[in-house]
Design an enzyme around this catalytic site. Sequence first.
Site, PDB file in Angstrom:
ATOM      1  N   CYS A  80       0.827  -1.215   0.000  1.00  0.00           N
ATOM      2  CA  CYS A  80       0.000   0.000   0.000  1.00  0.00           C
ATOM      3  C   CYS A  80       0.856   1.258   0.000  1.00  0.00           C
ATOM      4  CB  CYS A  80      -0.946  -0.003   1.195  1.00  0.00           C
ATOM      5  SG  CYS A  80      -0.135  -0.174   2.801  1.00  0.00           S
ATOM      6  N   HIS A 383      -1.536   1.230   7.472  1.00  0.00           N
ATOM      7  CA  HIS A 383      -1.987   1.177   6.084  1.00  0.00           C
ATOM      8  C   HIS A 383      -1.893   2.572   5.468  1.00  0.00           C
ATOM      9  CE1 HIS A 383      -4.145  -0.274   2.604  1.00  0.00           C
ATOM     10  NE2 HIS A 383      -5.128   0.599   2.790  1.00  0.00           N
TER      11      HIS A 383
END
Length: 432
Positions: A80, A383
Amino acid sequence: MEDIKESYRCDDFVVNDTKLGLVQKVREHLQNLENSAFTADRHRKRKLLENSSLNTKLLKVNGSTTGICATGLRNLGNTCFMNAILQSLSNIEQFCCYFKELPAVELRNGKTAGRRTYHTRSQGDNNVSLVEEFRKTLCALWQGSQTAFSPESLFYVVWKIMPNFRGYQQQDAHEFMRYLLDHLHLELQGGFNGVSRSAILQENSALSGSNKCCINGASTVVTAIFGGILQNEVNCLICGTESRKFDPFLDLSLDIPSQFRNKRSKNQENGPVCSLRDCLRSFTDLEELDETELYMCHKCKKKQKSTKKFWIQKLPKVLCLHLKRFHWTAYLRNKVDTYVEFPLRGLDMKCYLLEPENSGPESCLYDLAAVVVHHGSGVGSGHYTAYATHEGRWFHFNDSTVTLTDEDTVVKAKAYILFYVERQAKAGSDKL
């Protein structure tokens, strides 16, 4: 005739094959049938998923139905950090268009003549090009032909030329961005497909005409767009000797002032909200260096106490601001989760310039193009997602998922990296 026995280890039957291997052939045939059925079922499910995803990309905007042409990036295993940076760069129009307009990888001779060569895992260490895989990824992101693109070829090249990012552990998005831009810059300086990228850059007068910032050699599109120049001014507190040094930069890393570090949300009532101006002021304010950073004064001929101040000598076309949210303690790298208020339009950088009088009224104004956000508590976990504006609309990029969002949502984000684009024409008077 084959012999059938019972296995005491797995409580199942074991069949001894014939000399001709007939049982094994039957097994292989059944396995092939099972694999074919599984593949067909998986293909059917994928088609249904893609059709469903395409249907969800039809949204109502201003009363009419419109399709989102944005494409997500599949997560290849904690990638990510890479996806957020790629989506942000893909929405910096001048930078993205340059790569998309580059010629494709050269054609091979002989048996493969007329077909493009693509770098695969079997082609060896030397047959990789970061520029080519980056170009192909950017071309795939706004075609609207698929809901998500897998950047595995680009990630493979990253593994080859950036050893720090090998493996599938979480990485720092800012660190990746710097490595990516540096390696793109280095490769663009050399020849590619027999054409010098610097020569291509010189053909684009809009870029080369005003570019004077070179990092590690000749100018490229990386330095032409992201490159700025800082003046580092150090003064000896004993004799008053002044030392000046000019440093090129591709981004500015800003500390979040200590007085704001316990303020986690915009709505907390204890004291004022930290703003991007506070971070910029902290970066450019006069600072007295501590005992561990004593300045070697050439006049005093020894290390002395001194002050340091940064000025911006040249602003870039795209101003990349990195908020330093991760700090090392004795054993851990902690995150500063403070909310920092930032403007969507009209970031005025004039007061941070070395010679503001030489700048025009609009040349110091910047509008936000993209934001990278880290969700979670540590650099090795959590994330990354990104917000970016495209053709007047804001999108949220969360790996393979792309959703339409609004400005109110964007300004509430706890920014980690901000990409501001120099304003080219008058578009309002709102300033930071």
